[in-house]
Scaffold this active site. Sequence first.
Site, short mmCIF file in Angstrom:
data_model
loop_
_atom_site.label_atom_id
_atom_site.label_comp_id
_atom_site.label_asym_id
_atom_site.label_seq_id
_atom_site.Cartn_x
_atom_site.Cartn_y
_atom_site.Cartn_z
N HIS A 33 0.83 -1.22 0.00
CA HIS A 33 0.00 0.00 0.00
C HIS A 33 0.86 1.27 0.00
O HIS A 33 0.37 2.35 0.30
CB HIS A 33 -1.00 0.00 1.17
CG HIS A 33 -2.09 -1.02 0.96
ND1 HIS A 33 -3.24 -0.72 0.27
CD2 HIS A 33 -2.19 -2.32 1.32
CE1 HIS A 33 -4.01 -1.80 0.23
NE2 HIS A 33 -3.39 -2.79 0.85
N ASP A 169 1.49 -3.48 -9.53
CA ASP A 169 1.22 -4.77 -10.17
C ASP A 169 1.66 -4.75 -11.63
O ASP A 169 2.27 -5.70 -12.13
CB ASP A 169 -0.27 -5.11 -10.07
CG ASP A 169 -0.76 -5.06 -8.64
OD1 ASP A 169 0.09 -5.02 -7.72
OD2 ASP A 169 -1.98 -5.06 -8.43
C1 GLA Z 1 -3.16 -3.86 -5.18
C2 GLA Z 1 -2.93 -2.65 -6.09
C3 GLA Z 1 -1.47 -2.18 -6.02
C4 GLA Z 1 -1.02 -1.98 -4.58
C5 GLA Z 1 -1.38 -3.20 -3.72
C6 GLA Z 1 -1.10 -2.96 -2.26
O1 GLA Z 1 -2.45 -4.96 -5.64
O2 GLA Z 1 -3.26 -2.96 -7.42
O3 GLA Z 1 -1.33 -1.00 -6.77
O4 GLA Z 1 -1.54 -0.80 -4.04
O5 GLA Z 1 -2.75 -3.55 -3.85
O6 GLA Z 1 0.27 -2.81 -2.05
#
Ligand code: GLA
Length: 379
Positions: A33, A169
Site C-alpha cells: 500500500h 502490479d
Molecule cells: C493492489 C494494487 C497495487 C497496490 C497493492 C497494495 O495490488 O493494485 O497498486 O496498491 O494492492 O500494495
Amino acid sequence: MKSSATDLFRKTYDETPQLLIRSPGRVNLIGEHTDYNDGFIFPLAIDYAIWLALSPTGDKKVSLLAGDLNDSASFSLESLINTKSGWIEYVKGVASTLQNHGYVLSGWKGCILSNLPIGSSLSSSAALEMAVVKAFSEVSGFAMSPERMAMIGRTAENEWVGMNCGIMDQLASACGISGHALFIDCRSIELEAVPLPGDAVIAVLDTSTRRKLVESEYNIRREQCETAARYFNIPALRDLEMERLQADIKSLDDRVGRRALHIVSENDRVLSTVQSLKENDIPRVGELMYESHVSLRDLYEVSSTELNHIVESAMESVGCYGARMTGAGFGGCGVALVEKDCASSFSEEVISRYKAKSGLDAEIFVTPATAGTELIGLD
Ligand code: GLA
C-alpha cells in the site's frame, strides 16, 4: 502452458497463431500500500502467468477466447463501449487508453490461458493488461518500454475499469527480471533489480480464500492516506518523517494516524529489506517481512483471519525466515521466505497447520523470480 495456449488457438481458429505472449503475475516481498503514497515497493514477477496466443486480423476488430473461463468476447476498435462488467473490459480499457495516447491500433484474434487464480492477490488483471499492451504493440508495429506499458495498464484500470490501484502490479508484471526482485521508487519509477539469495526460496501461500470488499476498502485507505498528507501539507506520505508523524499523531483521527504510521514505517522497512538482502542478512529480511504483516494487520487493517492463520502457520514451520500477506489484502495469498533445503517439508507443515487453524486447504508453491511480459518464440 505454452503448447496448451497454441493448441487452444489452433482448435478455436483452425490455424496456427503468429505470436505468443507470456505475462506473469507477481508477489510483493515488502512495501504494501506504499505505491499510491509515492513510496517504495519490492515485488517480483512469478512463475504463474497468463499466456496469450494471437494473430493479427488486418482489420479493426479484437476477438478473444478466455480458455479458463470458457468465455469469448469481441469488440471493434472504432467504437469502444464500457459495459462495466467482465474480463473483456480490461482489454477494452487498454485499447482505449492506447488510442487516447495517440497510438493507431490494429485488430487481432487470440486465446488466453492462465494459471493465475483470479482475486488471489497475484495480479491476474495486471498480467492481462500487460499481455494486451504487448499484443497491440506487436500487431500495430510500435515499441514501448515496460515502464510505459505499466503506466498504460494502470490508467486503463483507473479510468476504464474504475479500480483506483497504484502502479505496482503492472510494473512487476511488465518489468520482471529473472532471479531478481525489483526495488522500485514509485515517485520516480526508478527501478533497481536486486538478486535473490541462492539459499532461500520464495513460497506463495494461497489461503484458498478470494478477496472481498477490496475495491471499497482500498479506496477508503487511499483517502485516509490523502487526508494525512493534507494535514501535514505534503504531496504524499512518502514525504513524512517518522518523528514528525509521532509528534503530531494525536491531532489526527485515530484511524488516519494508524494508516500513516503503517505507510511511513513500511517505507523504512522496504529500504532496510533491500539493504539486508544486499548484505545477505536473510534472517533480518524475514523479520522485516513479519513486521510488515503485523503492521498491515493492526495498523492498516487489510489482513483477514485466513491470511493471519496462514502467516502464523508459516512462521511456526521449520525453515521459515519470515512471512506476510501480499497485495491488497482481504483474502488471497501470503508470501514467505524459506530456507531452500526446507522447501518441501515447509509446504507440508504449513498446509497441515493451516488446516488445523482454519479448516481450509492451502496451496503452497515455490516460485522463482521470472522475466516480465515477453514474446515467446513459436517453434
Ligand atoms: C493492489 C494494487 C497495487 C497496490 C497493492 C497494495 O495490488 O493494485 O497498486 O496498491 O494492492 O500494495
